[in-house]
Design an enzyme around this catalytic site. Structure first.
Site, mmCIF file in Angstrom:
data_model
loop_
_atom_site.group_PDB
_atom_site.id
_atom_site.type_symbol
_atom_site.label_atom_id
_atom_site.label_comp_id
_atom_site.label_asym_id
_atom_site.label_seq_id
_atom_site.Cartn_x
_atom_site.Cartn_y
_atom_site.Cartn_z
ATOM 1 N N ALA A 26 0.814 -1.218 0.000
ATOM 2 C CA ALA A 26 0.000 0.000 0.000
ATOM 3 C C ALA A 26 0.846 1.266 0.000
ATOM 4 C CB ALA A 26 -0.916 -0.007 1.220
ATOM 5 N N LYS A 27 2.122 1.149 0.371
ATOM 6 C CA LYS A 27 3.051 2.293 0.377
ATOM 7 C C LYS A 27 2.457 3.511 1.084
ATOM 8 C CE LYS A 27 5.910 0.308 -2.943
ATOM 9 N NZ LYS A 27 5.233 -0.934 -3.307
#
Lengths: 273, 273
Positions: free
Chosen positions: A95-96
């Site tokens: 998801a960073k």
């Protein structure tokens, strides 16, 4: 899941493969598009065909969010399916994320509590208070970007900061954060020679390694420089496995590709341990 | 929306306020919790009460994702409500995304196409090919983190890289990217004196400024150093406005707080333009 449990699973399966789930409606087999939830059906088939060869699955949230609410429902069904049917498998929400503290707490709740992933990837740019809220979760893991596998990695990550590259500074600094034992790091496979330096800074941490397969990295090179005495690697492959075929045999072909990687990994493990 | 249209709206409303929508079920008024979609009802009331005083709304995606599918549905309803009822208002998905190129393309689709936001916030760590997919969308805006308002900003953003701070290098480098005219930048209000240097690098860009209000920044200081001849600022306030009251008068109190900020902005605009 603890890192010890992950390590045991790696030895048992003789695999440190993580399969990236990047479901793109323009790439998945046409016959699935007629089902009610093509993304979930695609993921489910890939998972059922590869679960004994892989120790992790890494759904990439972008490929779900692009389809809005329906996509988020597919993500929920995918993680639930893994947790219910293959509870030993390590799950990564790619998801960073990363934001100020109270916002990162909400992201942590989203991925660790609501969706019940074992881990989530985060970006380091906003520093300590953007990552520590994730680290506060026991037996959950926060996988921080260090050196990525894309061309843009050389824009900022390798800049010289006070005599060392930024990504090394990121690694060093993160070790001082509260609950830093819950950190893992993303290190791209396209630059295997960098692993030796990285292991000097984080000898014991798990490294999540993208860039094998479609992005062109070499598994043996990565292992040569990046493996530690607990293996310490999760090597991700997405497109090379999940899009091995666009036909009705896609899951079978995905298994064949995963098996090739797993066999290479088994040889490496057998030769070293 | 074009930046010219945004500029015109600012002059017309005498406001460069952006209201941050960070709906937290533990903080919103109790009477809303009985409704079918408390998060949307909360946002809707805040929007209806403030739309003439603000030029932008910035839903923070974490506060929706934390509630899973239901939260994502509330996000969709919120952006749809703004686009249908107040189409002139600039909308920001505060998502802090960024990944390798094909993944960033999917994030861009999620926020620019599926949800139809005017803009999205992104993180710079992965460099050029992680941001350019967002920049490819015409009349959409990509708001990249430069110098943030949190304590952790000093972990990496202000590190010395080749004789200059990292965040300045980020600003400089980003100007060379394709369609860089679609970039705006996040610059925290808690360090107003930094704006003078930043304006030397990006004189014409809009800056999104968090940190006014609950985070403690000063509006007049920010304007003194950060305003350009097209205003060039979007000042965000979330908690100080949306949580001004926990009672049934929350929307009214939110309006009062927004009005205070707008009046201060009107004075500044009148004195300068």
């Amino acid at each position: 899941m603890t890192t010890q449990q992950l390590h045991e699973q790696i030895l048992q399966k003789k695999s440190f493969l993580c399969v990236g789930l990047d479901p793109d409606l323009s790439k998945i087999p046409a016959h699935l598009l007629e089902t009610e939830d093509p993304i979930f059906e695609f993921n489910k088939a890939i998972i059922d065909a590869t679960h004994d060869l892989t120790v992790g699955y890494k759904p990439n949230t972008a490929f779900f969010e692009a389809y809005g609410i329906k996509g988020w429902m597919s993500l929920q069904k995918t993680i639930n399916y893994i947790n219910e049917n293959y509870p030993d498998i390590f799950t990564i929400a790619d998801a960073k994320r990363g934001d100020i503290g109270n916002t990162s707490s909400m992201y942590a709740k989203a991925f660790f509590e609501d969706l019940n992933f074992d881990s989530v990837t985060v970006a380091p740019y906003m520093g300590k208070d953007s990552v520590e809220p994730f680290l506060a979760f026991e037996n959950k893991h926060t996988i921080m970007l260090a050196l990525t596998s894309n061309e843009g990695a050389f824009d900022f990550q390798t800049l010289n900061t006070n005599g060392t590259e930024l990504y090394k500074q990121v690694l060093e600094t993160s070790k001082t954060w509260k609950n830093s034992q819950n950190l893992m790091y993303v290190v791209g496979a396209t630059k295997a020679e960098y692993f030796a330096d990285i292991r000097k800074i984080v000898p014991d941490s798990f490294l999540l390694v993208p860039g094998i397969g479609a992005q062109g990295g070499s598994l043996s090179e990565v292992c040569k420089y990046g493996m530690n005495d607990k293996i310490g690697l999760l090597v991700n492959s997405a497109r090379a496995i999940i899009y091995a075929s666009k036909g009705t045999d896609f899951a079978e072909k995905a298994r064949e590709e995963a098996l090739k990687v797993q066999q290479e990994m088994a040889e490496i493990i057998d030769s070293k341990f």
